[in-house]
Motif scaffolding. Structure first.
Motif, PDB file in Angstrom:
ATOM      1  N   GLN A 186       8.863   2.599  -7.372  1.00  0.00           N
ATOM      2  CA  GLN A 186       8.726   1.990  -5.951  1.00  0.00           C
ATOM      3  C   GLN A 186       9.479   1.020  -6.594  1.00  0.00           C
ATOM      4  O   GLN A 186       9.957   0.767  -6.042  1.00  0.00           O
ATOM      5  CB  GLN A 186       7.037   1.342  -7.360  1.00  0.00           C
ATOM      6  N   ASP A 187      10.033   0.981  -8.188  1.00  0.00           N
ATOM      7  CA  ASP A 187      11.165  -0.747  -7.893  1.00  0.00           C
ATOM      8  C   ASP A 187      12.278  -0.132  -7.777  1.00  0.00           C
ATOM      9  O   ASP A 187      13.328  -0.649  -7.072  1.00  0.00           O
ATOM     10  CB  ASP A 187      11.500  -0.700  -9.916  1.00  0.00           C
ATOM     11  N   PHE A 221      13.627  -1.348   6.497  1.00  0.00           N
ATOM     12  CA  PHE A 221      12.317  -0.535   5.744  1.00  0.00           C
ATOM     13  C   PHE A 221      11.309   0.205   6.700  1.00  0.00           C
ATOM     14  O   PHE A 221      11.512   1.298   6.603  1.00  0.00           O
ATOM     15  CB  PHE A 221      11.788  -0.806   4.218  1.00  0.00           C
ATOM     16  N   LEU A 222      10.741  -0.206   7.077  1.00  0.00           N
ATOM     17  CA  LEU A 222       9.856   0.883   7.980  1.00  0.00           C
ATOM     18  C   LEU A 222      10.342   1.338   8.661  1.00  0.00           C
ATOM     19  O   LEU A 222      10.128   2.071   9.211  1.00  0.00           O
ATOM     20  CB  LEU A 222       8.615   0.350   8.541  1.00  0.00           C
ATOM     21  N   MET A 223      11.762   0.867  10.042  1.00  0.00           N
ATOM     22  CA  MET A 223      11.928   1.653  10.295  1.00  0.00           C
ATOM     23  C   MET A 223      12.734   2.573   9.811  1.00  0.00           C
ATOM     24  O   MET A 223      13.046   3.962  10.940  1.00  0.00           O
ATOM     25  CB  MET A 223      12.918   0.598  11.165  1.00  0.00           C
ATOM     26  N   GLU A 224      13.077   2.767   8.708  1.00  0.00           N
ATOM     27  CA  GLU A 224      14.195   3.586   8.245  1.00  0.00           C
ATOM     28  C   GLU A 224      12.889   4.832   7.805  1.00  0.00           C
ATOM     29  O   GLU A 224      13.401   6.402   8.587  1.00  0.00           O
ATOM     30  CB  GLU A 224      14.588   3.013   6.663  1.00  0.00           C
ATOM     31  N   SER A 256      13.748  11.043  -2.520  1.00  0.00           N
ATOM     32  CA  SER A 256      12.164  11.915  -2.606  1.00  0.00           C
ATOM     33  C   SER A 256      11.325  10.457  -2.821  1.00  0.00           C
ATOM     34  O   SER A 256      10.706  11.566  -1.932  1.00  0.00           O
ATOM     35  CB  SER A 256      12.120  12.315  -4.225  1.00  0.00           C
ATOM     36  N   SER A 257      11.803   9.547  -2.880  1.00  0.00           N
ATOM     37  CA  SER A 257      10.533   8.820  -2.470  1.00  0.00           C
ATOM     38  C   SER A 257      10.460   7.966  -0.895  1.00  0.00           C
ATOM     39  O   SER A 257       9.243   8.435  -0.215  1.00  0.00           O
ATOM     40  CB  SER A 257      10.896   7.220  -3.443  1.00  0.00           C
ATOM     41  N   MET A 258      11.111   8.180  -0.474  1.00  0.00           N
ATOM     42  CA  MET A 258      10.807   7.797   1.449  1.00  0.00           C
ATOM     43  C   MET A 258      10.361   9.143   1.646  1.00  0.00           C
ATOM     44  O   MET A 258       9.892   9.333   2.643  1.00  0.00           O
ATOM     45  CB  MET A 258      12.522   8.184   1.984  1.00  0.00           C
ATOM     46  N   HIS A 264       1.032  -1.653   0.074  1.00  0.00           N
ATOM     47  CA  HIS A 264      -0.061  -0.147   0.452  1.00  0.00           C
ATOM     48  C   HIS A 264       0.769   1.342   0.418  1.00  0.00           C
ATOM     49  O   HIS A 264       0.263   2.115  -1.148  1.00  0.00           O
ATOM     50  CB  HIS A 264      -0.961   0.058   0.991  1.00  0.00           C
ATOM     51  N   LEU A 265       1.436   1.442   0.476  1.00  0.00           N
ATOM     52  CA  LEU A 265       2.956   2.691   0.808  1.00  0.00           C
ATOM     53  C   LEU A 265       3.340   2.827  -0.237  1.00  0.00           C
ATOM     54  O   LEU A 265       3.648   3.542  -1.336  1.00  0.00           O
ATOM     55  CB  LEU A 265       4.049   2.461   1.664  1.00  0.00           C
ATOM     56  N   LEU A 266       3.921   1.632  -1.270  1.00  0.00           N
ATOM     57  CA  LEU A 266       4.413   1.896  -2.432  1.00  0.00           C
ATOM     58  C   LEU A 266       3.535   2.196  -3.395  1.00  0.00           C
ATOM     59  O   LEU A 266       4.090   3.096  -4.722  1.00  0.00           O
ATOM     60  CB  LEU A 266       5.666   0.605  -2.990  1.00  0.00           C
ATOM     61  N   SER A 267       2.585   1.978  -3.348  1.00  0.00           N
ATOM     62  CA  SER A 267       1.471   1.908  -4.431  1.00  0.00           C
ATOM     63  C   SER A 267       1.340   3.961  -4.421  1.00  0.00           C
ATOM     64  O   SER A 267       0.843   4.252  -5.744  1.00  0.00           O
ATOM     65  CB  SER A 267      -0.197   1.319  -4.551  1.00  0.00           C
TER      66      SER A 267
END
Length: 169
Positions: free
Chosen positions: A26-27, A122-125, A63-65, A16-19
């Motif tokens: 995303q890739d 990833f979520l921790m980051e 930028s994505s983060m 869901h986050l990556l969507s």
């Protein structure tokens, strides 16, 4: 929660986050964090595939983060928070510092790299409140609940190494 439930829930949250990102971003994020393979890829490897520089890949990742952090803070924190609370509890049980492999073991039951374990990282980051220490010649990769916990741990370890060296142990 059983490991299979955690894995399914984590994958759903990450998907869901990556969507919220375009397909290329995303890739890039998926590959950088090893979210499908369990093995993070280098900026260079991703850049070579896209025929862009490592620096451009890093910029896209950053930028994505930022975009994902903003989405979490505005609308999706309730789904991410349980994983962050769980990670923090693992660290708190270990005086604020935990070797990455041990964090994996506590989370998924396996100390090995995997998509589920890298999903937690990833979520921790994304959360931004944890501190990661990359493996070096002295220490294994580890995570800390704060920068001060990480610094205290590194300082104490260095003092111990120095003491043992002086004792020729």
């Amino acid at each position: 929660m059983a490991t299979s439930d955690i894995k399914k829930s984590l994958k759903t949250v990450i998907k869901h986050l990556l969507s919220n990102l375009n397909q290329r971003n995303q890739d890039i994020v998926t590959r950088r964090f090893g979210l499908e393979t369990g093995e993070p890829e280098t900026l260079q490897a991703i850049g070579d595939d896209y025929r862009i520089t490592r620096e451009r890949v890093r910029q896209i990742e950053d930028s994505s983060m930022r975009q994902l952090r903003e989405y979490i803070s505005n609308a999706y924190s309730g789904k991410v928070d349980p994983f962050i609370v769980l990670a923090r509890s693992f660290l708190d049980q270990s005086c604020g510092v935990l070797r990455q492999a041990d964090l994996f073991e506590k989370f998924s039951g396996s100390s090995k790299d995997s998509s589920i374990n890298h999903g937690l990282l990833f979520l921790m980051e994304l959360d931004g409140s944890f501190t990661r220490h990359v493996e070096d010649n002295t220490l294994n990769a580890f995570w800390a609940s704060s920068e001060s916990s990480a610094n205290d741990f590194v300082a104490a370890t260095n003092r111990f190494i120095k003491m043992m060296s002086q004792l020729k142990k």
